[in-house]
Design a protein around this motif. Sequence first.
Motif, PDB file in Angstrom:
ATOM      1  N   THR A 118      12.316 -56.230 -19.768  1.00  0.00           N
ATOM      2  CA  THR A 118      13.513 -55.384 -19.782  1.00  0.00           C
ATOM      3  C   THR A 118      14.578 -55.876 -18.799  1.00  0.00           C
ATOM      4  O   THR A 118      15.636 -55.252 -18.677  1.00  0.00           O
ATOM      5  CB  THR A 118      13.167 -53.916 -19.454  1.00  0.00           C
ATOM      6  OG1 THR A 118      12.629 -53.845 -18.132  1.00  0.00           O
ATOM      7  CG2 THR A 118      12.163 -53.358 -20.457  1.00  0.00           C
ATOM      8  N   TRP A 159       6.354 -57.835  -8.078  1.00  0.00           N
ATOM      9  CA  TRP A 159       6.314 -58.559  -9.354  1.00  0.00           C
ATOM     10  C   TRP A 159       4.980 -58.384 -10.063  1.00  0.00           C
ATOM     11  O   TRP A 159       4.934 -58.317 -11.300  1.00  0.00           O
ATOM     12  CB  TRP A 159       6.659 -60.031  -9.162  1.00  0.00           C
ATOM     13  CG  TRP A 159       8.146 -60.213  -9.083  1.00  0.00           C
ATOM     14  CD1 TRP A 159       8.884 -60.507  -7.980  1.00  0.00           C
ATOM     15  CD2 TRP A 159       9.080 -60.061 -10.155  1.00  0.00           C
ATOM     16  NE1 TRP A 159      10.216 -60.551  -8.294  1.00  0.00           N
ATOM     17  CE2 TRP A 159      10.372 -60.291  -9.628  1.00  0.00           C
ATOM     18  CE3 TRP A 159       8.965 -59.761 -11.504  1.00  0.00           C
ATOM     19  CZ2 TRP A 159      11.520 -60.226 -10.408  1.00  0.00           C
ATOM     20  CZ3 TRP A 159      10.114 -59.688 -12.280  1.00  0.00           C
ATOM     21  CH2 TRP A 159      11.368 -59.925 -11.726  1.00  0.00           C
ATOM     22  N   TYR A 177       4.846 -38.623  -4.408  1.00  0.00           N
ATOM     23  CA  TYR A 177       5.277 -40.001  -4.151  1.00  0.00           C
ATOM     24  C   TYR A 177       5.964 -40.115  -2.789  1.00  0.00           C
ATOM     25  O   TYR A 177       5.785 -41.105  -2.076  1.00  0.00           O
ATOM     26  CB  TYR A 177       6.205 -40.498  -5.261  1.00  0.00           C
ATOM     27  CG  TYR A 177       5.499 -40.710  -6.575  1.00  0.00           C
ATOM     28  CD1 TYR A 177       4.477 -41.639  -6.699  1.00  0.00           C
ATOM     29  CD2 TYR A 177       5.854 -39.970  -7.692  1.00  0.00           C
ATOM     30  CE1 TYR A 177       3.826 -41.831  -7.911  1.00  0.00           C
ATOM     31  CE2 TYR A 177       5.211 -40.158  -8.908  1.00  0.00           C
ATOM     32  CZ  TYR A 177       4.198 -41.094  -9.009  1.00  0.00           C
ATOM     33  OH  TYR A 177       3.557 -41.281 -10.199  1.00  0.00           O
ATOM     34  N   ALA A 230       2.159 -56.155 -14.569  1.00  0.00           N
ATOM     35  CA  ALA A 230       1.038 -55.306 -14.979  1.00  0.00           C
ATOM     36  C   ALA A 230       1.504 -54.179 -15.901  1.00  0.00           C
ATOM     37  O   ALA A 230       0.800 -53.811 -16.847  1.00  0.00           O
ATOM     38  CB  ALA A 230       0.338 -54.730 -13.751  1.00  0.00           C
ATOM     39  N   LYS A 231       2.680 -53.638 -15.648  1.00  0.00           N
ATOM     40  CA  LYS A 231       3.231 -52.572 -16.490  1.00  0.00           C
ATOM     41  C   LYS A 231       3.903 -53.116 -17.743  1.00  0.00           C
ATOM     42  O   LYS A 231       4.226 -52.353 -18.648  1.00  0.00           O
ATOM     43  CB  LYS A 231       4.251 -51.753 -15.687  1.00  0.00           C
ATOM     44  CG  LYS A 231       3.625 -50.890 -14.601  1.00  0.00           C
ATOM     45  CD  LYS A 231       4.665 -50.200 -13.741  1.00  0.00           C
ATOM     46  CE  LYS A 231       5.553 -49.283 -14.528  1.00  0.00           C
ATOM     47  NZ  LYS A 231       6.547 -48.584 -13.701  1.00  0.00           N
ATOM     48  N   GLY A 232       4.163 -54.419 -17.766  1.00  0.00           N
ATOM     49  CA  GLY A 232       4.807 -55.026 -18.919  1.00  0.00           C
ATOM     50  C   GLY A 232       6.300 -54.761 -19.003  1.00  0.00           C
ATOM     51  O   GLY A 232       6.892 -54.867 -20.077  1.00  0.00           O
ATOM     52  N   THR A 233       6.925 -54.436 -17.890  1.00  0.00           N
ATOM     53  CA  THR A 233       8.359 -54.132 -17.912  1.00  0.00           C
ATOM     54  C   THR A 233       9.224 -55.349 -17.587  1.00  0.00           C
ATOM     55  O   THR A 233      10.443 -55.228 -17.508  1.00  0.00           O
ATOM     56  CB  THR A 233       8.690 -52.982 -16.921  1.00  0.00           C
ATOM     57  OG1 THR A 233       8.232 -53.331 -15.615  1.00  0.00           O
ATOM     58  CG2 THR A 233       8.050 -51.686 -17.366  1.00  0.00           C
ATOM     59  N   ASN A 234       8.597 -56.503 -17.417  1.00  0.00           N
ATOM     60  CA  ASN A 234       9.356 -57.711 -17.098  1.00  0.00           C
ATOM     61  C   ASN A 234      10.317 -58.101 -18.223  1.00  0.00           C
ATOM     62  O   ASN A 234      11.334 -58.729 -17.978  1.00  0.00           O
ATOM     63  CB  ASN A 234       8.423 -58.876 -16.773  1.00  0.00           C
ATOM     64  CG  ASN A 234       7.398 -59.119 -17.854  1.00  0.00           C
ATOM     65  OD1 ASN A 234       6.612 -58.231 -18.163  1.00  0.00           O
ATOM     66  ND2 ASN A 234       7.389 -60.314 -18.415  1.00  0.00           N
ATOM     67  N   LEU A 272       3.227 -55.686 -10.044  1.00  0.00           N
ATOM     68  CA  LEU A 272       3.339 -54.371 -10.672  1.00  0.00           C
ATOM     69  C   LEU A 272       4.203 -54.435 -11.939  1.00  0.00           C
ATOM     70  O   LEU A 272       3.855 -53.855 -12.970  1.00  0.00           O
ATOM     71  CB  LEU A 272       3.923 -53.361  -9.679  1.00  0.00           C
ATOM     72  CG  LEU A 272       4.025 -51.925 -10.145  1.00  0.00           C
ATOM     73  CD1 LEU A 272       2.657 -51.360 -10.503  1.00  0.00           C
ATOM     74  CD2 LEU A 272       4.687 -51.071  -9.083  1.00  0.00           C
ATOM     75  N   VAL A 273       5.320 -55.146 -11.862  1.00  0.00           N
ATOM     76  CA  VAL A 273       6.207 -55.285 -13.025  1.00  0.00           C
ATOM     77  C   VAL A 273       5.461 -55.940 -14.192  1.00  0.00           C
ATOM     78  O   VAL A 273       5.520 -55.457 -15.328  1.00  0.00           O
ATOM     79  CB  VAL A 273       7.471 -56.101 -12.651  1.00  0.00           C
ATOM     80  CG1 VAL A 273       8.229 -56.552 -13.899  1.00  0.00           C
ATOM     81  CG2 VAL A 273       8.384 -55.278 -11.746  1.00  0.00           C
TER      82      VAL A 273
END
Length: 139
Positions: A56, A45, A5, A50-54, A47-48
């Motif tokens: 949290t 946003w 990374y 798409a990952k479903g972490t919104n 990415l957030v």
Amino acid sequence: MWWIYALLSASFAALTAIFAKIGIKGVDTDLATAIRTVIILVLAWALVFAKGTNNTIGSLTRVNWIFLILSGAATGLSWIFYFKALQIGEVAWVAPVDKLSVPIAIVLAAIFLGEPLTVKTVSAALLIMAGSFILIFGK
């Protein structure tokens, strides 16, 4: 895995310098920074979501918020000054001098986070500083 990374980050940072140098020609650097920031905002946003972490976001503490806001402000100021430096300087000089952030971060991490100063980290920091100083003050 962290180093993969980090290498990807370095590669995209290098592309950032090249793309920015071309993109800011004849453009106000603050406007360029604002445009760049909107693109980053949309990507982050996306990415957030798409990952479903919104969902949290409610779990963030006051300390999380304070330091994320401070980090955002520091990032914004860094970009503003970076674009101004790129507009008047060469990428081959600006990008390495900008990397003085590495030894500064190493020292601040030791002071505020209690991270160890090892021979390896101090040596690397000194080499980065030497290279930057050669670019700044070398004739």
